[in-house]
Scaffold this active site. Structure first.
Site, PDB file in Angstrom:
ATOM      1  N   THR A 249     -64.823  14.150 -22.116  1.00 11.65           N
ATOM      2  CA  THR A 249     -63.573  14.876 -21.851  1.00 11.65           C
ATOM      3  C   THR A 249     -62.388  13.923 -21.899  1.00 11.65           C
ATOM      4  O   THR A 249     -62.499  12.817 -22.445  1.00 11.65           O
ATOM      5  CB  THR A 249     -63.676  15.644 -20.506  1.00 11.65           C
ATOM      6  OG1 THR A 249     -62.528  16.475 -20.359  1.00 11.65           O
ATOM      7  CG2 THR A 249     -63.769  14.725 -19.302  1.00 11.65           C
ATOM      8  N   ASN A 250     -61.233  14.312 -21.350  1.00 12.56           N
ATOM      9  CA  ASN A 250     -60.049  13.443 -21.373  1.00 12.56           C
ATOM     10  C   ASN A 250     -59.295  13.538 -20.047  1.00 12.56           C
ATOM     11  O   ASN A 250     -59.736  14.233 -19.132  1.00 12.56           O
ATOM     12  CB  ASN A 250     -59.154  13.796 -22.568  1.00 12.56           C
ATOM     13  CG  ASN A 250     -58.698  15.239 -22.516  1.00 12.56           C
ATOM     14  OD1 ASN A 250     -57.995  15.642 -21.602  1.00 12.56           O
ATOM     15  ND2 ASN A 250     -59.134  16.042 -23.487  1.00 12.56           N
ATOM     16  N   ARG A 251     -58.143  12.867 -19.955  1.00  8.02           N
ATOM     17  CA  ARG A 251     -57.464  12.740 -18.655  1.00  8.02           C
ATOM     18  C   ARG A 251     -56.392  13.796 -18.388  1.00  8.02           C
ATOM     19  O   ARG A 251     -55.665  13.710 -17.403  1.00  8.02           O
ATOM     20  CB  ARG A 251     -56.811  11.350 -18.573  1.00  8.02           C
ATOM     21  CG  ARG A 251     -57.812  10.236 -18.381  1.00  8.02           C
ATOM     22  CD  ARG A 251     -57.159   8.884 -18.600  1.00  8.02           C
ATOM     23  NE  ARG A 251     -55.894   8.759 -17.923  1.00  8.02           N
ATOM     24  CZ  ARG A 251     -54.883   7.992 -18.353  1.00  8.02           C
ATOM     25  NH1 ARG A 251     -54.998   7.298 -19.457  1.00  8.02           N
ATOM     26  NH2 ARG A 251     -53.757   7.919 -17.677  1.00  8.02           N
TER      27      ARG A 251
END
Ligand SMILES: Cc1cc2nc3c(=O)[nH]c(=O)nc-3n(C[C@H](O)[C@H](O)[C@H](O)COP(=O)(O)O)c2cc1C
Length: 399
Positions: A210-212
């Protein structure tokens, strides 16, 4: 003698600062009072050098405010009024508001006022053109203040130029139109689809790629769009906080998000794609068991490009482009064209997980608007107003 009163339908605070146009504020007050407004006048010390509080008192039944230190406290009491108008607004009061200075009744009441604020700058040409004044005006505009630009014409000094205060009737009409927009909601009648949050792709039954992204901007946009009357649907990936009072459909992966968007696109007028969709996903997903190897390689493949997949959809599309400073504008221009978008907001990595954003908005028609750093809530309001303007232009061009 008892003043004849009209039925009250709106309430207004009229701030008056010390410029040569103060005398016009008397007629302005008379117009609002005649139209049935509940009016409150706040004068700076310097405004009182031009016209006495007594002159204003003649036109309003409420006490003219010249001091902050009263009982009840005016900066709290006046918060419940509908709109605040400062006319004339001197370069000085504009500078103080832009910097958050609260050293008298008018600047403090303005700082504490939560509703819509209108400034009517009036000053000589040199003051108006001063880069510091212009910077303050830009800042206040980006923070959602309504600025009624001064007129070009003969100034008090006798010279010709921009800086003259508009006539009371024009200011009155400007405020009336703002109040009617507010009532109807500037986005009422529009169906807006917003995506927010981050997608995730399974590596195995417990781990994800995933990402931030926090989803904060999408939340602010959805809440503001709803407040302004839009029929809003949020397609949400993982988000820290969900918006209140907005319809939400949740999803996890990029392909889930894409199929929801394909279904919903036809039913909506506008798509605002703030979601951070993972660019890559694992080539193979370990089903059923957790990976326990000491070390392993994880081959990735390109994920679906959602906006590219929706390029033929007819709705008004707004994309986001997150990149390094060096690549920001070049990449945003490329995406705007290749993905057939109407607007794109370019912002750098600094906005990730932050309450602030510094963005540049690029339009299909070639317009580029660089905005200063601001909160995501302020940016949401600015962007929605811009979308509304550009959407109307697009609709007009088809009719
Ligand atoms: C005769 C005269 C006319 C003025 N007219 C203006 C004006 O139109 N606009 C302006 O920004 N300042 C004008 N000024 C300067 C302001 O009065 C001054 O900046 C003052 O500090 C403003 O205070 P206030 O913003 O607290 O009212 C004028 C000053 C004088 C002496």
């Amino acid at each position: 003698m008892k003043r004849k009163s009209s039925p009250v339908n709106h309430s207004l605070i009229l701030g008056v600062s010390g410029g040569i146009g103060v005398y016009k504020a008397l007629e302005l007050l008379r117009l609002f009072q005649k139209a049935g407004f509940e009016t409150w006048v706040v004068m700076t010390e310097n405004a009182q050098r031009f016209v006495s509080p007594l002159s204003f008192q003649t036109f309003t039944p409420n006490p003219v405010i010249t001091s902050l230190f009263t009982e009840p406290l005016v900066h709290i009491e006046l918060q419940k009024r509908e709109i605040l108008l400062i006319a004339p607004a001197t370069a000085n009061i504009i500078g103080k508001i832009a910097c958050g200075i609260c050293d008298d009744a008018l600047s403090t009441i303005t700082c504490a006022f939560p509703g819509p604020k209108v400034l009517v700058p009036a000053m000589n040409k040199e003051m108006w053109e001063n880069p510091v004044v212009q910077e303050n005006i830009r800042k206040l505009k980006s923070l959602g203040y309504h600025i009624m630009e001064p007129k070009e014409g003969e100034l008090a000094s006798g010279e010709w130029g921009k800086g003259r205060m508009p006539e009371p009737e024009e200011i009155f009409a400007f405020v009336q139109s703002l109040l009617s927009q507010k009532k109807e909601g500037i986005l009422s009648g529009l169906k807006i689809l917003i995506t927010a949050g981050r997608t995730e792709e399974d590596i195995d039954p417990v781990r994800v790629l995933t990402n931030r992204s926090s989803g904060r901007l999408g939340k602010e946009l959805a809440e503001k769009a709803k407040d302004w009357g839009a029929d809003c649907l949020l397609i949400a990936g993982r988000m820290e906080e969900k918006p209140e009072g907005v319809k939400i459909i949740s999803c996890r992966t990029a392909s889930e998000m894409l199929s929801l968007l394909k279904r919903e696109s036809k039913k909506n007028d506008i798509l605002i794609m703030t979601a951070a969709v993972g660019d890559y996903k694992p080539l193979v997903r370990e089903k059923g068991k957790k990976i326990k190897k000491k070390s392993f390689s994880l081959p990735l493949v390109k994920n679906v490009d959602i906006l590219e997949s929706l390029r033929e959809e007819k709705l008004f599309k707004v994309g986001f482009s997150l990149d390094s400073e060096a690549e920001l504008i070049k990449e945003a221009k490329r995406k705007l064209k290749e993905k057939n978008l109407d607007l794109i907001c370019a912002n750098s990595f600094a906005s990730l997980e932050s309450d602030f954003i510094e963005a540049t908005i690029l339009s299909r028609d070639g317009e580029i608007e660089r905005l200063p750093r601001m909160t995501k809530r302020e940016f949401a309001a600015h962007l929605l107003q811009k979308i509304k303007t550009k959407f109307n232009e697009k609709v007009k061009s088809f009719t």
